[in-house]
Design a protein around this motif. Structure first.
Motif, PDB file in Angstrom:
ATOM      1  N   SER A  76      46.938 -39.242  31.558  1.00 53.32           N
ATOM      2  CA  SER A  76      47.276 -37.890  31.982  1.00 53.32           C
ATOM      3  C   SER A  76      48.466 -37.302  31.236  1.00 53.32           C
ATOM      4  CB  SER A  76      47.552 -37.867  33.495  1.00 53.32           C
ATOM      5  OG  SER A  76      48.519 -38.852  33.838  1.00 53.32           O
ATOM      6  N   SER A  77      49.251 -38.123  30.546  1.00 52.71           N
ATOM      7  CA  SER A  77      50.341 -37.654  29.698  1.00 52.71           C
ATOM      8  C   SER A  77      50.798 -38.807  28.829  1.00 52.71           C
ATOM      9  CB  SER A  77      51.533 -37.131  30.527  1.00 52.71           C
ATOM     10  OG  SER A  77      52.192 -38.215  31.185  1.00 52.71           O
ATOM     11  N   GLY A  78      51.595 -38.501  27.809  1.00 56.19           N
ATOM     12  CA  GLY A  78      52.152 -39.563  26.988  1.00 56.19           C
ATOM     13  C   GLY A  78      53.061 -40.474  27.780  1.00 56.19           C
ATOM     14  N   LEU A  79      53.853 -39.903  28.678  1.00 58.50           N
ATOM     15  CA  LEU A  79      54.751 -40.718  29.494  1.00 58.50           C
ATOM     16  C   LEU A  79      53.975 -41.557  30.511  1.00 58.50           C
ATOM     17  CD1 LEU A  79      57.696 -38.225  30.007  1.00 58.50           C
ATOM     18  CD2 LEU A  79      57.762 -40.400  28.793  1.00 58.50           C
ATOM     19  N   ALA A  80      52.843 -41.063  30.985  1.00 61.22           N
ATOM     20  CA  ALA A  80      51.993 -41.884  31.852  1.00 61.22           C
ATOM     21  C   ALA A  80      51.458 -43.089  31.088  1.00 61.22           C
ATOM     22  CB  ALA A  80      50.839 -41.054  32.405  1.00 61.22           C
ATOM     23  N   ALA A  81      51.107 -42.879  29.822  1.00 60.44           N
ATOM     24  CA  ALA A  81      50.658 -43.992  28.985  1.00 60.44           C
ATOM     25  C   ALA A  81      51.785 -45.005  28.797  1.00 60.44           C
ATOM     26  CB  ALA A  81      50.180 -43.463  27.634  1.00 60.44           C
ATOM     27  N   GLU A  82      52.985 -44.521  28.510  1.00 59.10           N
ATOM     28  CA  GLU A  82      54.115 -45.423  28.327  1.00 59.10           C
ATOM     29  C   GLU A  82      54.438 -46.182  29.608  1.00 59.10           C
ATOM     30  OE1 GLU A  82      56.385 -42.818  24.850  1.00 59.10           O
ATOM     31  OE2 GLU A  82      57.384 -43.171  26.762  1.00 59.10           O
ATOM     32  N   THR A  83      54.384 -45.501  30.729  1.00 59.63           N
ATOM     33  CA  THR A  83      54.668 -46.150  32.011  1.00 59.63           C
ATOM     34  C   THR A  83      53.670 -47.259  32.293  1.00 59.63           C
ATOM     35  OG1 THR A  83      55.667 -44.140  32.921  1.00 59.63           O
ATOM     36  CG2 THR A  83      54.876 -45.776  34.505  1.00 59.63           C
ATOM     37  N   THR A  84      52.394 -46.982  32.074  1.00 61.31           N
ATOM     38  CA  THR A  84      51.367 -48.000  32.299  1.00 61.31           C
ATOM     39  C   THR A  84      51.558 -49.183  31.363  1.00 61.31           C
ATOM     40  OG1 THR A  84      49.813 -46.302  33.030  1.00 61.31           O
ATOM     41  CG2 THR A  84      48.891 -48.418  32.360  1.00 61.31           C
ATOM     42  N   LEU A  85      51.932 -48.919  30.134  1.00 62.86           N
ATOM     43  CA  LEU A  85      52.163 -49.994  29.169  1.00 62.86           C
ATOM     44  C   LEU A  85      53.316 -50.892  29.611  1.00 62.86           C
ATOM     45  CD1 LEU A  85      51.617 -51.366  26.463  1.00 62.86           C
ATOM     46  CD2 LEU A  85      53.023 -49.618  25.367  1.00 62.86           C
ATOM     47  N   VAL A  86      54.435 -50.286  30.006  1.00 66.44           N
ATOM     48  CA  VAL A  86      55.592 -51.068  30.435  1.00 66.44           C
ATOM     49  C   VAL A  86      55.259 -51.881  31.684  1.00 66.44           C
ATOM     50  CG1 VAL A  86      57.947 -50.925  31.332  1.00 66.44           C
ATOM     51  CG2 VAL A  86      57.284 -49.553  29.353  1.00 66.44           C
ATOM     52  N   GLY A 233      46.212 -45.129  38.422  1.00 65.69           N
ATOM     53  CA  GLY A 233      45.514 -43.852  38.489  1.00 65.69           C
ATOM     54  C   GLY A 233      45.895 -42.796  37.492  1.00 65.69           C
ATOM     55  N   ALA A 234      46.605 -43.161  36.417  1.00 68.22           N
ATOM     56  CA  ALA A 234      47.085 -42.148  35.468  1.00 68.22           C
ATOM     57  C   ALA A 234      46.031 -41.827  34.422  1.00 68.22           C
ATOM     58  CB  ALA A 234      48.369 -42.633  34.804  1.00 68.22           C
ATOM     59  N   ILE A 235      44.907 -41.279  34.851  1.00 67.13           N
ATOM     60  CA  ILE A 235      43.780 -41.029  33.948  1.00 67.13           C
ATOM     61  C   ILE A 235      43.736 -39.564  33.500  1.00 67.13           C
ATOM     62  CG2 ILE A 235      42.366 -42.935  34.758  1.00 67.13           C
ATOM     63  CD1 ILE A 235      41.552 -39.496  36.060  1.00 67.13           C
ATOM     64  N   LEU A 236      43.110 -39.343  32.344  1.00 63.51           N
ATOM     65  CA  LEU A 236      42.923 -37.986  31.838  1.00 63.51           C
ATOM     66  C   LEU A 236      41.678 -37.382  32.477  1.00 63.51           C
ATOM     67  CD1 LEU A 236      44.237 -36.043  29.764  1.00 63.51           C
ATOM     68  CD2 LEU A 236      42.509 -36.796  28.124  1.00 63.51           C
TER      69      LEU A 236
END
Length: 386
Positions: A76-86, A233-236
């Protein structure tokens, strides 16, 4: 298969079995849930759109293809991607070595959320020197986090050398490739383990979608990321997935024009006596120009520069522009301009900004695809009013 061909066709091949209409553009699957014939198994492979959606899946195939990787995930955002990765890779007490020149939102996420509230440790170093990365690695270091080129100073780091250092220490390498785009740089081929994108930027390219992506060729890591994306749940959304897929189809064409315009503007600014310094990897004067030529296939459309004087002169210059929109974000077809110290990097304490070189006179441009003579005229008239 060439980049341009993959960008157009991957994930959108006409399906004469599942979709006998022969769609050449993947449909927007708005359904939140999917019916099944057998109670024990999803009929078409989909059950709930958070867990998987055909439109998002098509985009994820395209994202992996243009990075020459095996797996992609859309967020859903670049920061959501980073959060999920961390959250997928780290726990309290783990350590990350990060480039000191990072997007302000990433730095805020690391320092004010994960470090302060979750006990993950971060060390920030000038990754232009791989030996500083090596010296910062600790026994509990799990990730080396890089941007190249960086936001907003357009600094580069040697992905291959740093990947070798990291892997010998048992750490993963994450590269934010947003500024370069997959058209001009493919970090996984240089040794990185995960690529991060804000798809909001060049990949979508039209300033009408917020999104992010994680891309990898590591199947075990992909499974962990996908599991946690579904759990958190951070999906596009399907509609945003459609927009990003459409944007990718013209990525090659757009990036060539962004670069052509940026080179012309950087050259103009470098020769203007009201400018203190210009930061653009495509200039021979850039201290890492040779590295840029070695690990990138082009120089993209981002540049920054410092106006002689200081913040007052920078503010006056910005207020006199007409074609450049004074706005955060980047990578759209329209030219954007911003003042990092008070906009994108305002969340970083002033002493930290000064330490890494983000001065109050610094201005960042996302060069669009307009007529470059019009853009230079606008910059010139604004500079003459300082």
């Amino acid at each position: 298969m060439g980049f341009d061909t993959k960008a157009v066709h991957t994930g959108e091949e006409p399906d004469f079995v599942g979709h006998p209409s022969g769609d050449v553009v993947v449909p927007i699957h708005l359904s939140s849930t999917f019916a099944r014939l057998d109670v024990n198994e999803p009929t078409g492979g989909y059950e709930y759109s958070r867990s998987g959606n055909p439109t998002r899946f098509a985009l994820e195939k395209k994202l992996a293809a243009i990075e020459n990787a095996k797996f992609g995930l859309a967020f859903s955002s670049g920061l959501a991607a980073e959060t999920t990765l961390v959250l997928s890779l780290l726990k309290a007490g783990d350590h990350v070595v990060a480039f000191d020149d990072l997007y302000g939102g990433t730095r805020r996420l690391f320092s004010q959320v994960f470090q302060e509230r979750f006990g993950i440790k971060f060390s920030y170093v000038d990754a232009r020197d791989p030996e500083l990365i090596s010296a910062a690695i600790q026994d509990n270091t799990r990730i080396i986090w890089l941007e190249t080129p960086t936001n907003p100073l357009l600094r580069l780091c040697d992905i291959s050398k740093i990947s070798d250092i990291a892997h010998k220490a048992g750490a993963l390498v994450v590269v934010d490739n947003t500024f370069a785009s997959p058209y001009f740089q493919q970090p996984i081929g240089l040794g990185a383990d995960v690529v991060v994108h804000s798809t909001t930027k060049y990949i979508n390219g039209h300033s009408d979608s917020i999104g992010g992506a994680l891309i990898t060729s590591n199947e075990e890591l992909f499974k962990a990321l996908r599991y946690n994306q579904n759990a958190a749940g951070a999906i596009l959304s399907p509609f945003d997935s459609f927009l990003v897929s459409r944007g990718i189809k013209t990525l090659a064409l757009r990036m060539e024009r962004h670069e052509k315009n940026a080179i012309a503007i950087a050259t103009y600014l470098e020769n203007n006596d009201k400018i203190e310094g210009v930061y653009y990897p495509g200039l021979a004067s850039h201290p890492q120009h040779d590295l840029a030529k070695r690990q990138m296939t082009g120089f993209s459309g981002m540049l920054s520069f410092e106006i002689k004087g200081g913040e007052r002169e920078a503010q006056k210059f910005l207020s006199n522009l007409h074609l450049f929109a004074l706005a955060e974000s980047l990578g759209g077809v329209e030219s954007l301009i911003e003042h990092p110290a008070t906009m994108t990097h305002a969340s970083i304490p002033p002493e930290e900004r000064r330490k890494i070189g983000v001065s109050d006179a610094l201005i960042r441009i996302s060069v669009g695809i307009e007529n470059v003579e019009d853009l230079i005229f606008d910059l010139d008239q604004a500079l003459k009013q300082i």
